[in-house]
Design a protein around this motif. Structure first.
Motif: not given
Length: 500
Positions: A23, A26, A30-31, A295
């Motif tokens: 995460w 990325n 993710t958000q 995350n």
């Protein structure tokens, strides 16, 4: 000596590291996923209906529908949750309320839900596992670990358990760590902080302590009592103590003092936990800053601190943040906090991955004359001033002196020393030079003869502890603000004869 627990920790640490990197590498996706999930899950809550979550499709929609709030603004909703109503800020009822001390609101009740609680535990666990993955050091899991924290005794309010965050977390220590954990449950339940620390010293002295964790100011008190009781350095009493885990305040002002108390350097892991969420932890020993937890059911927004009190400040996501900029951090989370101002300011030290340091509090600053001095600046100035000397600082705070008996106004630094400088004016000059270098507003005010250079007032030994005790905030999750825009703390220190 071979240990199954130590051997198993390493492959588990590498498994978790791969999961974290997935995460962390990325971040935007993710958000985005966290944001979508939050809106979907809370659509049918009272807050979701009031703010038309069903019509929110983007961050710009969210900005339009959901204004930034602090606890006072959110309080009408929180009071309904506290009264026992379900589906108000988040679906169902919270598992717990983390009770914190509010400056304007009295006691604050921060909800912790079935979805948000695990993120606190996982982040603390992952911080340790990332350290093991990086260093290969897992021997410490065989020794005793102490977590200096608030009482785990919980109370009930309308069917919901409430207590201090650190006390709530104490109920979730994994089974495989239960035998290693200290202090005992009975000692942990002692409310009076000084009595509790004495009991912790007595319990831990005979043990093989390998990990010590807590807010630096609490741990310092514990270390000092060990020194007094044994006449030895902490590192000589606990020969296998090699990992210090801390959070709550910047460690740098304490580092020299701690190394003196311990007698040697030990590795450290910095955490960024709060009642509102576990936001970040140090994931690399040689990197400045803590890995932002993207995350963990928390959606982050950021507002530049200098513009925060403007009528309509710009709110950005991680996609648009910059390095070396002081931001107010705004969160929305599975705890049911929405566009919530936690009061902290942060600065990004890395954007690949996203790492932050806590630079201060948006309400803890000095701008009595427009200087905008923040916590990070005073901590850096003091660190630079004592570097390479034998001066050791135990604690400090800074306040404006607006109406001195003579001369121009100035910043008054209240410092409690372990080792006092031989030349106090010289130390003041060094702090002053660093502060002027860091802050152009302050530099201009000094140059323009609006302010005179700072002055140091020496606080007596244990003066800050006595101050905290006098206001009923010794121990717990309480800490001395580095900065105040008024003289409330300064006046009490002087009135109670806690200064020299």
């Amino acid at each position: 000596m071979f240990s199954i627990k130590s051997a198993l920790a390493k492959p588990f640490a590498f498994f978790i590291k791969r999961s974290v990197l997935k995460w962390a590498n990325n971040p935007i996706e993710t958000q985005d996923a966290v944001f979508k999930n939050l809106i979907d899950e809370a659509r049918d809550t009272s807050f979701g209906k009031d703010h038309e979550f069903s019509n929110i499709k983007s961050h710009s929609d969210f900005i339009t529908q959901v204004p930034i709030r602090d606890y006072e603004d959110l309080k009408p909703y929180v009071e309904r949750v506290v009264a026992g109503e379900p589906d108000i800020l988040w679906k169902g009822k919270p598992l717990y309320f983390a009770k914190t001390s509010g400056t304007t609101s009295g006691a604050k009740y921060i909800p912790i839900t079935r979805e948000s609680m695990p993120t606190h535990i996982e982040a603390a666990r992952n911080a340790i596992l990332m350290y093991i993955a990086e260093t290969g050091n897992s021997d410490f899991v065989n020794g005793k670990m102490i977590f200096l924290q608030g009482s785990p005794v919980l109370h009930e309010k309308n069917g919901i358990q409430l207590g201090r965050l650190s006390g709530i977390v104490a109920h979730f220590v994994p089974k495989y760590l239960q035998k290693n954990r200290m202090p005992s449950w009975e000692t942990n339940c002692i409310e009076d902080w000084e009595t509790k620390v004495e009991a912790i010293v007595d319990e831990t002295l005979p043990e093989n302590m390998t990990v010590i964790s807590g807010i630096p100011s609490w741990v310092q008190m514990y270390f000092e009592k060990i020194n007094q009781k044994t006449g030895k350095k902490v590192g000589d009493v606990f020969k296998n103590f090699n990992l210090f885990i801390f959070g709550g305040v910047n460690y740098e002002p304490y580092r020299a003092k701690f190394e003196s108390l311990i007698g040697r350097k030990v590795d450290s892991i910095e955490l960024y936990p709060a009642s509102e969420g576990f936001f970040a932890y140090q994931d690399q020993q040689n990197e400045r800053g803590m890995l932002l937890q993207l995350n963990s059911g928390i959606f982050y927004e950021f507002v530049e601190a200098e513009a925060f009190f403007d009528k309509d400040p710009k709110r950005v996501t991680i996609k648009d943040v910059a390095l070396k900029t002081n931001y107010v951090m705004i969160i929305s989370s599975t705890a049911g906090l929405w566009a919530y101002n936690i009061g902290d300011t942060v600065e990004f030290t890395s954007l690949k991955p996203y790492r932050v340091i806590v630079s201060g509090r948006i309400k803890h600053f000095i701008s009595a004359f427009g200087e905008h001095v923040i916590g990070k600046e005073v901590e850096q100035a003091l660190k630079e001033a004592v570097e390479g000397s034998n001066v050791e600082v135990s604690e400090f705070t800074v306040a404006p002196q607006i109406s001195p008996s003579s001369g121009l106004p100035y910043h008054e630094w209240f410092i409690e020393f372990e080792n006092e400088p031989e030349n106090l004016p010289q130390l003041a000059k060094k702090i002053e030079a660093s502060l002027q270098t860091q802050n152009s507003y302050y530099f201009d005010l000094i140059g323009g003869k609006v302010l005179q250079p700072l002055k140091i007032t020496v606080v007596k030994k244990n003066g800050f502890q006595d101050y905290m005790k006098s206001i009923g905030k010794l121990g717990g999750q309480n800490k001395i603000p580095r900065l105040s825009n008024d003289r409330k703390i300064a006046d009490i220190l002087i009135q109670k004869n806690l200064t020299k």
